[in-house]
Design a protein around this motif. Structure first.
Motif, PDB file in Angstrom:
ATOM      1  N   MET A 156      41.012  47.447  35.913  1.00 12.11           N
ATOM      2  CA  MET A 156      41.181  47.532  37.362  1.00 12.11           C
ATOM      3  C   MET A 156      39.831  47.724  38.046  1.00 12.11           C
ATOM      4  O   MET A 156      39.540  47.073  39.054  1.00 12.11           O
ATOM      5  CB  MET A 156      42.118  48.700  37.702  1.00 12.11           C
ATOM      6  N   TYR A 157      39.026  48.587  37.491  1.00 16.57           N
ATOM      7  CA  TYR A 157      37.722  48.825  38.101  1.00 16.57           C
ATOM      8  C   TYR A 157      36.811  47.620  37.964  1.00 16.57           C
ATOM      9  O   TYR A 157      36.082  47.270  38.897  1.00 16.57           O
ATOM     10  CB  TYR A 157      37.083  50.096  37.525  1.00 16.57           C
ATOM     11  N   ILE A 158      36.859  46.978  36.816  1.00 15.28           N
ATOM     12  CA  ILE A 158      36.039  45.773  36.649  1.00 15.28           C
ATOM     13  C   ILE A 158      36.482  44.722  37.659  1.00 15.28           C
ATOM     14  O   ILE A 158      35.655  44.033  38.273  1.00 15.28           O
ATOM     15  CB  ILE A 158      36.162  45.231  35.210  1.00 15.28           C
ATOM     16  N   ALA A 159      37.800  44.615  37.871  1.00 19.72           N
ATOM     17  CA  ALA A 159      38.310  43.651  38.846  1.00 19.72           C
ATOM     18  C   ALA A 159      37.734  43.937  40.229  1.00 19.72           C
ATOM     19  O   ALA A 159      37.261  43.027  40.910  1.00 19.72           O
ATOM     20  CB  ALA A 159      39.839  43.698  38.880  1.00 19.72           C
ATOM     21  N   LEU A 160      37.746  45.202  40.627  1.00 19.65           N
ATOM     22  CA  LEU A 160      37.297  45.553  41.976  1.00 19.65           C
ATOM     23  C   LEU A 160      35.780  45.537  42.119  1.00 19.65           C
ATOM     24  O   LEU A 160      35.248  45.145  43.157  1.00 19.65           O
ATOM     25  CB  LEU A 160      37.838  46.933  42.358  1.00 19.65           C
ATOM     26  N   VAL A 161      35.082  45.980  41.084  1.00 20.32           N
ATOM     27  CA  VAL A 161      33.617  46.102  41.193  1.00 20.32           C
ATOM     28  C   VAL A 161      32.926  44.774  40.889  1.00 20.32           C
ATOM     29  O   VAL A 161      32.015  44.374  41.601  1.00 20.32           O
ATOM     30  CB  VAL A 161      33.086  47.201  40.245  1.00 20.32           C
ATOM     31  N   SER A 162      33.363  44.070  39.832  1.00 22.72           N
ATOM     32  CA  SER A 162      32.633  42.860  39.416  1.00 22.72           C
ATOM     33  C   SER A 162      33.362  41.575  39.801  1.00 22.72           C
ATOM     34  O   SER A 162      32.824  40.732  40.501  1.00 22.72           O
ATOM     35  CB  SER A 162      32.410  42.866  37.909  1.00 22.72           C
ATOM     36  N   ASP A 163      34.596  41.416  39.317  1.00 27.12           N
ATOM     37  CA  ASP A 163      35.304  40.147  39.511  1.00 27.12           C
ATOM     38  C   ASP A 163      35.445  39.790  40.984  1.00 27.12           C
ATOM     39  O   ASP A 163      35.237  38.642  41.377  1.00 27.12           O
ATOM     40  CB  ASP A 163      36.702  40.222  38.876  1.00 27.12           C
ATOM     41  N   TRP A 164      35.791  40.763  41.788  1.00 25.19           N
ATOM     42  CA  TRP A 164      35.990  40.532  43.225  1.00 25.19           C
ATOM     43  C   TRP A 164      34.768  39.896  43.873  1.00 25.19           C
ATOM     44  O   TRP A 164      34.876  39.044  44.747  1.00 25.19           O
ATOM     45  CB  TRP A 164      36.331  41.857  43.910  1.00 25.19           C
ATOM     46  N   GLU A 165      33.605  40.285  43.401  1.00 22.65           N
ATOM     47  CA  GLU A 165      32.358  39.809  44.022  1.00 22.65           C
ATOM     48  C   GLU A 165      32.096  38.330  43.782  1.00 22.65           C
ATOM     49  O   GLU A 165      31.255  37.737  44.441  1.00 22.65           O
ATOM     50  CB  GLU A 165      31.164  40.625  43.501  1.00 22.65           C
ATOM     51  N   ARG A 166      32.812  37.759  42.817  1.00 23.03           N
ATOM     52  CA  ARG A 166      32.596  36.338  42.549  1.00 23.03           C
ATOM     53  C   ARG A 166      33.002  35.473  43.741  1.00 23.03           C
ATOM     54  O   ARG A 166      32.435  34.403  43.951  1.00 23.03           O
ATOM     55  CB  ARG A 166      33.412  35.916  41.324  1.00 23.03           C
ATOM     56  N   ASN A 167      34.015  35.934  44.502  1.00 19.06           N
ATOM     57  CA  ASN A 167      34.486  35.111  45.621  1.00 19.06           C
ATOM     58  C   ASN A 167      34.568  35.837  46.954  1.00 19.06           C
ATOM     59  O   ASN A 167      35.010  35.259  47.932  1.00 19.06           O
ATOM     60  CB  ASN A 167      35.885  34.546  45.295  1.00 19.06           C
ATOM     61  N   HIS A 168      34.167  37.101  46.956  1.00 16.70           N
ATOM     62  CA  HIS A 168      34.273  37.860  48.199  1.00 16.70           C
ATOM     63  C   HIS A 168      33.042  38.742  48.366  1.00 16.70           C
ATOM     64  O   HIS A 168      32.265  38.899  47.433  1.00 16.70           O
ATOM     65  CB  HIS A 168      35.514  38.760  48.177  1.00 16.70           C
ATOM     66  N   ALA A 169      32.927  39.317  49.568  1.00 16.08           N
ATOM     67  CA  ALA A 169      31.859  40.286  49.795  1.00 16.08           C
ATOM     68  C   ALA A 169      32.171  41.536  48.965  1.00 16.08           C
ATOM     69  O   ALA A 169      33.334  41.911  48.829  1.00 16.08           O
ATOM     70  CB  ALA A 169      31.797  40.639  51.272  1.00 16.08           C
ATOM     71  N   PRO A 170      31.132  42.168  48.398  1.00 13.17           N
ATOM     72  CA  PRO A 170      31.334  43.340  47.546  1.00 13.17           C
ATOM     73  C   PRO A 170      32.095  44.440  48.291  1.00 13.17           C
ATOM     74  O   PRO A 170      31.970  44.572  49.510  1.00 13.17           O
ATOM     75  CB  PRO A 170      29.916  43.794  47.224  1.00 13.17           C
ATOM     76  N   LEU A 171      32.885  45.196  47.553  1.00 10.32           N
ATOM     77  CA  LEU A 171      33.605  46.323  48.135  1.00 10.32           C
ATOM     78  C   LEU A 171      32.746  47.579  48.018  1.00 10.32           C
ATOM     79  O   LEU A 171      32.040  47.767  47.036  1.00 10.32           O
ATOM     80  CB  LEU A 171      34.921  46.523  47.390  1.00 10.32           C
ATOM     81  N   SER A 172      32.821  48.430  49.027  1.00 11.01           N
ATOM     82  CA  SER A 172      32.076  49.692  48.967  1.00 11.01           C
ATOM     83  C   SER A 172      32.810  50.660  48.048  1.00 11.01           C
ATOM     84  O   SER A 172      33.991  50.470  47.736  1.00 11.01           O
ATOM     85  CB  SER A 172      31.976  50.296  50.363  1.00 11.01           C
ATOM     86  N   SER A 173      32.091  51.684  47.631  1.00 11.59           N
ATOM     87  CA  SER A 173      32.700  52.711  46.778  1.00 11.59           C
ATOM     88  C   SER A 173      33.939  53.285  47.460  1.00 11.59           C
ATOM     89  O   SER A 173      34.953  53.552  46.812  1.00 11.59           O
ATOM     90  CB  SER A 173      31.685  53.814  46.500  1.00 11.59           C
ATOM     91  N   GLU A 174      33.863  53.457  48.785  1.00 14.87           N
ATOM     92  CA  GLU A 174      34.991  54.043  49.537  1.00 14.87           C
ATOM     93  C   GLU A 174      36.199  53.108  49.517  1.00 14.87           C
ATOM     94  O   GLU A 174      37.329  53.536  49.321  1.00 14.87           O
ATOM     95  CB  GLU A 174      34.592  54.331  50.994  1.00 14.87           C
ATOM     96  N   GLN A 175      35.956  51.827  49.738  1.00 12.76           N
ATOM     97  CA  GLN A 175      37.062  50.865  49.704  1.00 12.76           C
ATOM     98  C   GLN A 175      37.760  50.885  48.354  1.00 12.76           C
ATOM     99  O   GLN A 175      38.990  50.859  48.261  1.00 12.76           O
ATOM    100  CB  GLN A 175      36.552  49.454  50.006  1.00 12.76           C
ATOM    101  N   ILE A 176      36.937  50.921  47.311  1.00  9.65           N
ATOM    102  CA  ILE A 176      37.504  50.942  45.966  1.00  9.65           C
ATOM    103  C   ILE A 176      38.281  52.234  45.739  1.00  9.65           C
ATOM    104  O   ILE A 176      39.393  52.217  45.198  1.00  9.65           O
ATOM    105  CB  ILE A 176      36.383  50.767  44.915  1.00  9.65           C
ATOM    106  N   ALA A 177      37.700  53.340  46.191  1.00 12.23           N
ATOM    107  CA  ALA A 177      38.397  54.621  46.051  1.00 12.23           C
ATOM    108  C   ALA A 177      39.740  54.568  46.785  1.00 12.23           C
ATOM    109  O   ALA A 177      40.761  55.034  46.272  1.00 12.23           O
ATOM    110  CB  ALA A 177      37.531  55.756  46.605  1.00 12.23           C
ATOM    111  N   ASP A 178      39.748  53.982  47.976  1.00 14.55           N
ATOM    112  CA  ASP A 178      40.983  53.897  48.770  1.00 14.55           C
ATOM    113  C   ASP A 178      42.070  53.118  48.045  1.00 14.55           C
ATOM    114  O   ASP A 178      43.200  53.580  47.916  1.00 14.55           O
ATOM    115  CB  ASP A 178      40.700  53.232  50.130  1.00 14.55           C
TER     116      ASP A 178
END
Lengths: 190, 190
Positions: A156-178
DNA sequence: TTTTGACTAATTTAGTTTTTCGGTCAATTA
DNA sequence: TAATTGACCGAAAAACTAAATTAGTCAAAA
């Protein structure tokens, strides 16, 4: 003062792996960088891969130290899960050697590199698993299959931190925490 | 009875892509299989990739139909999330063409194939997103970033259904449902 | 005893030739 | 006249070969 040849070799190899990747680093190169004859490397390490393993091992140890430092015992368990995992992936995305290895795996699919990254992932799962088992014995969370749970959490964390960035703007630590709070704390439905 | 050449071409191409993959399928091959001159293919499709796109598009439609069929309106939303996602990934792991394409991407990294699989993934995320938005307006679940949530849900299922199998024995539908229930329904802590 | 770098076998790369393949279009068919 | 075809083309990939590189060894040197 006799120079510590072993250390020089490890440092030279780390630098070269970080700069050029595993495949493109030659043992002659490492020997030269370490100011050492090539044969000397083979008195400390059986082969190139074992030298690589030693370097990755100490990086994993570093990562564990980092993750442990992010944990604060007074915070709730799920908060610490987030803090530890986020720190681990942050480390991976900021560490020169890790960046280079991930790149090399994607671009050239070097076998030894794939295996090593897999190994790092396994180590993280083992680390998480221990934390979860501890939390269960302490009664902080209900019993569950700790192996699958750790694995899924990491993914789940790899999806949000790394995979997501392949096609979207990076998520902040807060967004991921939320978003993780939804899944870790209450689940989807109200 | 004039044979439907367009249909024969699509069927021949589907068969060949499923058997040999995208790269290894030649247009001469497709023409011969379809009992059609090669030029005829180009009266219906601009090029090989467009023919590929058409086939993938209809597979995506099939998948959506499958997923919708798995949904039962009387069940709770999270149960349906599980049923739909599980069906989607089951479809992907059982459909000859999908299996072949996933394999081709892993072994040869064919660009057109990667793009197409990415496209399929996006379609699934869009599908999920719609379901989630509907559930929010119906008040079944609290508002959230539907894009990230859908993305994360898909990644979780891929992790459990596909990724896990790389190093472990496959998980049963029940095991997956159990672990997902933890995250979807109550969250980790008791 | 430890260190070294010239040496070797095996693998990789670079360069070249051959073959294959996606796409076109003039000829053919209906 | 409109639809279909397959020989043909340039570009790209595969096959092949020669040359260069490199992981690992070991006899000599320090």
């Amino acid at each position: 003062m006799a120079p510590d040849r072993r250390k020089m070799i490890v440092e030279a190899a780390t630098k070269s792996f970080s700069l050029f990747g595993y495949k493109a680093t030659t043992m002659d190169q490492v020997a030269k960088l370490a100011n050492v004859g090539k044969g000397t490397i083979y008195t400390f390490f059986k082969n190139k891969e074992e030298l690589f393993e030693e370097i990755i091992s100490s990086i994993v140890k570093e990562m564990i130290v980092e993750a442990d430092a992010a944990i604060q015992p007074n915070l709730p368990f799920t908060e610490n899960v987030h803090r530890a995992l986020y720190r681990l992936l942050e480390f991976r995305s900021q560490h020169q050697l890790m960046i280079k290895l991930v790149q090399e795996e994607a671009e050239m699919g070097t076998l030894a590199v794939s295996e090593m990254l897999q190994h790092v992932e396994n180590e993280i799962v083992v680390y998480l698993k221990q934390k979860i088992e501890l939390a269960i014995t302490k009664g902080a969370i209900p019993p569950a299959n700790t192996e699958i749970t750790s694995y899924l959490l990491l993914k789940m964390y790899i999806a949000l931190v790394s995979d997501w960035e392949r096609n979207h703007a990076p998520l902040s630590s807060e967004q991921i925490a939320d978003i993780m709070k939804v899944f870790l704390l209450q689940g989807l439905p109200r």
